[in-house]
Scaffold this motif. Structure first.
Motif, short mmCIF file in Angstrom:
data_model
loop_
_atom_site.label_atom_id
_atom_site.label_comp_id
_atom_site.label_asym_id
_atom_site.label_seq_id
_atom_site.Cartn_x
_atom_site.Cartn_y
_atom_site.Cartn_z
N ARG A 15 97.30 80.76 8.65
CA ARG A 15 95.91 80.43 8.98
C ARG A 15 95.21 81.60 9.67
NH1 ARG A 15 93.19 80.31 12.91
NH2 ARG A 15 95.05 80.75 14.12
N ARG A 16 93.98 81.88 9.26
CA ARG A 16 93.18 82.86 9.98
C ARG A 16 91.84 82.23 10.31
NH1 ARG A 16 97.23 85.15 10.31
NH2 ARG A 16 96.74 84.59 12.43
N ALA A 17 91.20 82.72 11.38
CA ALA A 17 89.86 82.26 11.70
C ALA A 17 88.93 82.90 10.68
CB ALA A 17 89.50 82.68 13.12
N GLN A 71 75.49 82.75 14.72
CA GLN A 71 76.68 83.05 13.92
C GLN A 71 76.47 82.54 12.48
OE1 GLN A 71 80.69 83.01 15.76
NE2 GLN A 71 79.80 81.63 17.27
N LYS A 73 78.34 82.07 10.00
CA LYS A 73 79.28 81.13 9.38
C LYS A 73 78.96 79.67 9.70
CE LYS A 73 82.65 82.76 12.69
NZ LYS A 73 83.89 83.48 12.78
N MET A 138 90.55 68.83 22.12
CA MET A 138 91.14 69.97 21.41
C MET A 138 92.40 69.60 20.61
SD MET A 138 89.04 72.36 21.45
CE MET A 138 89.95 73.66 20.63
N PRO A 157 87.41 78.01 14.05
CA PRO A 157 87.12 77.38 15.35
C PRO A 157 86.11 78.24 16.09
CG PRO A 157 89.24 78.55 15.42
CD PRO A 157 88.67 78.76 14.05
N MET A 158 85.20 77.62 16.83
CA MET A 158 84.16 78.39 17.51
C MET A 158 83.82 77.84 18.89
SD MET A 158 81.41 79.02 14.51
CE MET A 158 82.13 78.44 13.01
N GLU A 159 83.75 78.75 19.85
CA GLU A 159 83.25 78.39 21.18
C GLU A 159 81.95 79.12 21.47
OE1 GLU A 159 85.72 79.70 24.41
OE2 GLU A 159 86.28 81.54 23.36
N GLY A 160 81.48 79.89 20.50
CA GLY A 160 80.24 80.64 20.69
C GLY A 160 79.03 79.77 20.39
N LYS A 192 89.93 87.88 7.68
CA LYS A 192 90.04 88.64 8.92
C LYS A 192 91.45 89.24 9.01
CE LYS A 192 89.97 87.17 13.64
NZ LYS A 192 91.39 87.06 13.53
N ARG A 197 100.34 88.07 17.73
CA ARG A 197 100.53 87.19 18.89
C ARG A 197 101.50 87.82 19.86
NH1 ARG A 197 96.71 85.40 16.68
NH2 ARG A 197 96.23 83.21 16.26
C1 FMN Z 1 88.52 77.67 20.78
C2 FMN Z 1 88.23 78.87 19.94
C3 FMN Z 1 86.95 79.39 19.94
C4 FMN Z 1 86.61 80.47 19.10
N1 FMN Z 1 85.31 80.89 19.03
C5 FMN Z 1 84.95 81.80 18.09
C6 FMN Z 1 83.59 82.08 17.86
O1 FMN Z 1 82.68 81.51 18.47
N2 FMN Z 1 83.29 83.01 16.94
C7 FMN Z 1 84.24 83.64 16.20
O2 FMN Z 1 83.90 84.47 15.36
N3 FMN Z 1 85.55 83.36 16.38
C8 FMN Z 1 85.93 82.44 17.29
N4 FMN Z 1 87.25 82.10 17.43
C9 FMN Z 1 88.26 82.72 16.56
C10 FMN Z 1 89.17 83.67 17.34
O3 FMN Z 1 88.51 84.88 17.54
C11 FMN Z 1 90.46 83.84 16.54
O4 FMN Z 1 91.12 82.59 16.45
C12 FMN Z 1 91.39 84.84 17.20
O5 FMN Z 1 90.83 86.14 17.12
C13 FMN Z 1 92.75 84.89 16.52
O6 FMN Z 1 92.60 85.11 15.14
P1 FMN Z 1 93.25 84.13 14.07
O7 FMN Z 1 92.81 82.74 14.40
O8 FMN Z 1 92.70 84.59 12.75
O9 FMN Z 1 94.71 84.31 14.17
C14 FMN Z 1 87.61 81.06 18.29
C15 FMN Z 1 88.91 80.54 18.33
C16 FMN Z 1 89.21 79.46 19.12
C17 FMN Z 1 90.60 78.89 19.09
#
Ligand code: FMN
Length: 215
Positions: A15-17, A71, A73, A138, A157-160, A192, A197
């Motif tokens: 999985r990737r964000a 954002q 996305k 969560m 996932p996003m917290e922004g 991405k 980790r």
């Molecule tokens: C709770 C949470 C909030 C996050 N918020 C954002 C966000 O607002 N924008 C964004 O581009 N990525 C966001 N991310 C993605 C993280 O940047 C990403 O999970 C992290 O860099 C690790 O990458 P991976 O999930 O691809 O392994 C968030 C991830 C989590 C778990």
């Protein structure tokens, strides 16, 4: 599990964000399966304080994007799930419903009587309600994210986001806390990079703090 569902070990590894989505719609049956996975999450006393707003309408996604530091996305995702916690659910019927379902499933009357006392005491005096909500929301959020990945979707996932603005866009009641946003859809363009980790020895301790776990 349908034969096309990905195994959990593969999902966790791969999985990737997702940086960008192509916007193709998600069939309702898949959306239902994703949402149901979240609702199956565990929670303290089974109080299930999570609430989710599902955003698919293009205009509403655009407004949500405006509340999320622009954002892209947020607007590109097929579905945005806004994960919230309701600080007052337990006061407004959740406790009774939890007890009703519990009894149906075999909860004893003595447990139910105790829960009816303990839970309002615990929650009305909770020292940190946002943390309590966050803890539960969560878990449900993660269930949804992993189920979406199992069904072949990509997730973000996003917290922004700015909570005040999100509340306004979604017309949330005052008792709702916005915890996180989950974008679901199909990846557009390159994925991405894998950020890696930390090693287990940095973040896991064996029996007590300071003794790095090495397996
Ligand atoms: C709770 C949470 C909030 C996050 N918020 C954002 C966000 O607002 N924008 C964004 O581009 N990525 C966001 N991310 C993605 C993280 O940047 C990403 O999970 C992290 O860099 C690790 O990458 P991976 O999930 O691809 O392994 C968030 C991830 C989590 C778990």
């Amino acid at each position: 599990m349908s034969s096309t569902e990905k195994p959990i070990s593969k999902i966790i590894r791969e999985r990737r964000a997702t940086p960008s989505f192509d916007g193709t719609p998600i069939p309702e049956k898949d959306l239902k399966q994703i949402l149901s996975a979240g609702l199956h999450a565990p929670s303290g006393y089974n109080m299930q304080p999570w609430r989710f707003i599902v955003v698919r309408n293009p205009e509403q996604k655009k407004r949500l994007r405006g509340a999320s530091f622009n954002q892209a996305k947020v607007e590109e995702a097929s579905v945005m799930i806004v994960a919230c916690g309701d600080a007052d659910g337990w006061r407004n019927g959740d406790l009774e419903e939890m007890l009703r379902m519990g009894r149906e499933g075999g909860m004893t009357e003595s447990y139910a009587a105790q829960a009816k006392e303990t839970i309002p005491n615990y929650l009305s005096n909770h020292p940190n309600m946002p943390m309590w909500l966050n803890r539960h929301v969560m878990i449900a959020f993660t269930h949804m994210m992993l189920m979406a990945e199992a069904l072949g979707y990509d997730t973000a996932p996003m917290e922004g986001f700015e909570e005040v603005k999100v509340r306004e866009v979604l017309k949330l009641p005052l008792s709702y806390h916005v915890v996180a946003l989950l974008g679901i859809g199909h990846l557009m363009g390159p994925d991405k990079h894998n950020g890696g980790r930390f090693d287990m020895a940095r973040t896991v301790f064996d029996e007590e703090y300071g003794k790095p776990m090495r397996l």
